[in-house]
Design a protein around this motif. Structure first.
Motif, PDB file in Angstrom:
ATOM      1  N   GLY A 151     -27.197 -47.271 -16.121  1.00  0.00           N
ATOM      2  CA  GLY A 151     -26.429 -47.605 -14.919  1.00  0.00           C
ATOM      3  C   GLY A 151     -26.261 -46.411 -14.004  1.00  0.00           C
ATOM      4  N   ALA A 152     -26.024 -45.233 -14.597  1.00  0.00           N
ATOM      5  CA  ALA A 152     -25.883 -44.025 -13.778  1.00  0.00           C
ATOM      6  C   ALA A 152     -27.200 -43.684 -13.079  1.00  0.00           C
ATOM      7  N   LEU A 153     -28.313 -43.836 -13.816  1.00  0.00           N
ATOM      8  CA  LEU A 153     -29.619 -43.574 -13.207  1.00  0.00           C
ATOM      9  C   LEU A 153     -29.910 -44.572 -12.087  1.00  0.00           C
ATOM     10  N   LEU A 154     -29.563 -45.834 -12.321  1.00  0.00           N
ATOM     11  CA  LEU A 154     -29.767 -46.861 -11.298  1.00  0.00           C
ATOM     12  C   LEU A 154     -28.925 -46.555 -10.057  1.00  0.00           C
ATOM     13  N   ALA A 155     -27.685 -46.133 -10.264  1.00  0.00           N
ATOM     14  CA  ALA A 155     -26.825 -45.776  -9.128  1.00  0.00           C
ATOM     15  C   ALA A 155     -27.424 -44.613  -8.345  1.00  0.00           C
ATOM     16  N   ALA A 156     -27.927 -43.608  -9.062  1.00  0.00           N
ATOM     17  CA  ALA A 156     -28.508 -42.448  -8.392  1.00  0.00           C
ATOM     18  C   ALA A 156     -29.777 -42.822  -7.627  1.00  0.00           C
ATOM     19  N   LEU A 157     -30.628 -43.653  -8.229  1.00  0.00           N
ATOM     20  CA  LEU A 157     -31.866 -44.062  -7.565  1.00  0.00           C
ATOM     21  C   LEU A 157     -31.567 -44.884  -6.311  1.00  0.00           C
ATOM     22  N   THR A 158     -30.599 -45.783  -6.418  1.00  0.00           N
ATOM     23  CA  THR A 158     -30.237 -46.613  -5.264  1.00  0.00           C
ATOM     24  C   THR A 158     -29.710 -45.760  -4.126  1.00  0.00           C
ATOM     25  N   ALA A 159     -28.790 -44.845  -4.459  1.00  0.00           N
ATOM     26  CA  ALA A 159     -28.234 -43.974  -3.421  1.00  0.00           C
ATOM     27  C   ALA A 159     -29.311 -43.082  -2.817  1.00  0.00           C
ATOM     28  N   ALA A 160     -30.198 -42.540  -3.669  1.00  0.00           N
ATOM     29  CA  ALA A 160     -31.248 -41.653  -3.169  1.00  0.00           C
ATOM     30  C   ALA A 160     -32.220 -42.403  -2.259  1.00  0.00           C
TER      31      ALA A 160
END
Length: 536
Positions: A151-160
């Motif tokens: 979930g943290a990786l998904l949040a970072a990818l989405t924001a990036a």
């Protein structure tokens, strides 16, 4: 002289001992499936960022028109996607992406959490791992750690992705956290469900159904107007929606999600302390002393195995559709006079005031199809668990055994979809029209069941991948219609395109063709299952 014996080391094992090692094991086992889930969720959350969305709404007038559609012209947008909080391109993008992104992210989180907790217990893997230096809560903690990291990786990818597209930093980060929070909350719900029941299917279906139902409650709140605004504040989906990325950037609702997450995690660990390994807090009822006569054959046994889930789906369908019909009746008064509603009503053969019910009725076909495919794939699960070999050691043929599960699967949409029609017919005041709309959807669901049955017979171990993959392709094709994909592609990849009410009512020839295709696929699957070796 011999050296003195070394003093025994003090025991340092605790309830979380071995969490790190188990987390690495889970990453090794599911590295491919985790990557697929994260890529799909990332694609849905960030697919429209950048020039694609701006090309669709290049002018202020076009964006205002889209805002008006969401807020005052097309009630389905409010129900399934949520309200728009501004006419800015970025805010409209988030409005359109919110529902699909959070639901897909939650689905993967639930599946992986249950797979590495309750499913491992049922298969005996948890007991084997527990014989080593592993704490009581380590498997649950490892599963939550892996899913939360995803979930943290998904949040970072989405924001990036949004930042790289030139979107404002604050809104990009906030929407990334919204998608991540959907993963974290749903995973915690699944962890609690895994403690409550001994059935992996019940835990997974129950947790995701709860998250999806809360999304639906949030939609009813938005659809119902100011008088029902309070209802949306009772759901985590409503909190995430009301963070308003790119339209004020309200960060504080994330604190409510964090508090709920902490409560769920505490509850999962507390419930884990109160139950025996392999069981659930909600213990199964003691069975009867003698088996009823209905269990004497494969069809009775299949119904007994599926009965609880089937009744839960029946109850849940009625509980969701009937209140929505009652709320929608009042909500449609402000939409029925619109040109778009009149156009869709003409295509669907319904009154403008009933278009909302037709649209929602069609939307329910996808979760019902998921349940139907899952029921068919129980054949492969029984085979993999060794239950099929035990049953087939008696005078029972493979075709009759598999046909019992298949009969329940084919009966499910034939019952659930008319229930949807009855509920929305009560709201629309036109039972006949709504029953006709939902009845025409049944053959398309049967085709998906036929694909899953053919996969069980022909593909064996790959059956779940093919069955769920076919449904994913159909969903993607349907979603592509909103992105402007060719209608021919939808018709080629999905049986639902041939029964979509807004393409016009399908004729008897179309329905008979779909039914015949489903029958042929089921026949192929049963025949192939009868000829191949088990567990291949």
């Amino acid at each position: 002289m011999s050296a003195p014996a070394a003093a025994p080391r003090a025991a340092t094992a605790g309830p979380l001992t071995g969490t790190g090692a188990l987390a690495r094991l889970l990453l090794r086992r599911d590295r491919v499936m985790l990557a697929v889930w994260l890529l799909l969720s990332w694609g849905v959350a960030g697919a429209r960022a950048g020039g694609t969305y701006e090309a669709l709404y290049p002018t202020a007038e076009a964006r205002q028109d889209r805002y008006d559609q969401v807020m005052s012209e097309v009630p389905m947008f409010l129900l399934f996607q949520g309200p728009a909080y501004g006419t800015d391109t970025n805010a409209l993008l988030v409005q359109e992406s919110f529902g699909a992104a959070t639901l897909l992210s939650a689905l993967g989180a639930v599946v992986f959490t249950v797979r590495h907790t309750r499913t491992d217990e049922q298969s005996g893997r948890r007991e084997l791992i527990g014989s080593t230096a592993v704490g009581r809560h380590a498997p649950t903690a490892a599963a939550l750690a892996v899913v939360s990291a995803g979930g943290a990786l998904l949040a970072a990818l989405t924001a990036a992705t949004m930042l790289a597209s030139g979107m404002p930093a604050a809104g990009s980060l906030l929407f990334g956290l919204v998608v991540g929070a959907a993963v974290w909350v749903s995973a915690a719900m699944a962890a609690v469900a895994a403690q409550l029941t001994a059935s992996p299917r019940a835990a997974a279906v129950g947790a995701f159904a709860l998250f999806a139902a809360l999304h639906f409650v949030r939609g009813v709140s938005d659809l119902g107007g100011p008088g029902l605004t309070w209802l949306g504040w009772l759901t985590p989906n409503g909190w995430l929606q009301r963070t308003r990325p790119f339209a004020g950037d309200h960060w504080w609702p994330l604190l409510l999600a964090a508090a709920l997450l902490a409560a769920l995690l505490w509850g999962a660990l507390a419930l884990s302390d109160r139950r025996d390994l392999g069981s659930g807090v909600l213990s199964a009822r003691p069975g009867r002393g003698t088996a009823p006569r209905t269990l004497s054959g494969p069809f009775g046994l299949a119904w007994r195995l599926h009965r609880g889930t089937a009744l839960a789906w029946l109850t849940g369908t009625a509980a969701i559709c009937l209140p929505t019909a009652l709320v929608g009746t009042a909500a449609m008064e402000q939409y029925a006079a619109g040109d778009r509603m009149a156009e869709w009503a003409a295509s669907a053969g319904a009154a403008p005031a009933d278009v909302l019910f037709v649209y929602i009725a069609f939307s329910t076909v996808f979760p019902i199809t998921l349940y139907t495919v899952q029921t068919v794939l129980r054949i492969r699960a029984e085979e993999a668990d060794g239950h099929a070999a035990l049953l087939l050691s008696a005078p029972l043929g493979r075709v009759r055994w598999a046909a019992g599960h298949l009969a329940v699967a084919l009966a499910a949409p034939a019952v659930l979809l008319p229930v949807v029609g009855l509920c929305f017919g009560a709201g629309a005041g036109d039972m006949a029209t709504m029953l006709a709309v939902t009845a025409r959807l049944v053959p398309a669901v049967w085709v998906m069941a036929g694909i899953a049955m053919a996969a069980c017979g022909l593909a064996g171990r790959a059956a779940p991948l093919i069955g769920y993959g076919a449904l994913a392709v159909a969903l993607t094709a349907e979603f592509g219609q909103h992105l402007g994909w060719p209608e021919r592609l939808f018709q080629a990849l999905s049986p639902f395109a041939h029964v979509l009410p807004f393409f016009g009512a399908p004729g008897p020839g179309t329905l008979l063709t779909l039914t015949a295709l489903a029958a042929a696929l089921c026949t192929v699957g049963l025949t192939a299952l009868n000829r191949r070796d088990l567990l291949t």
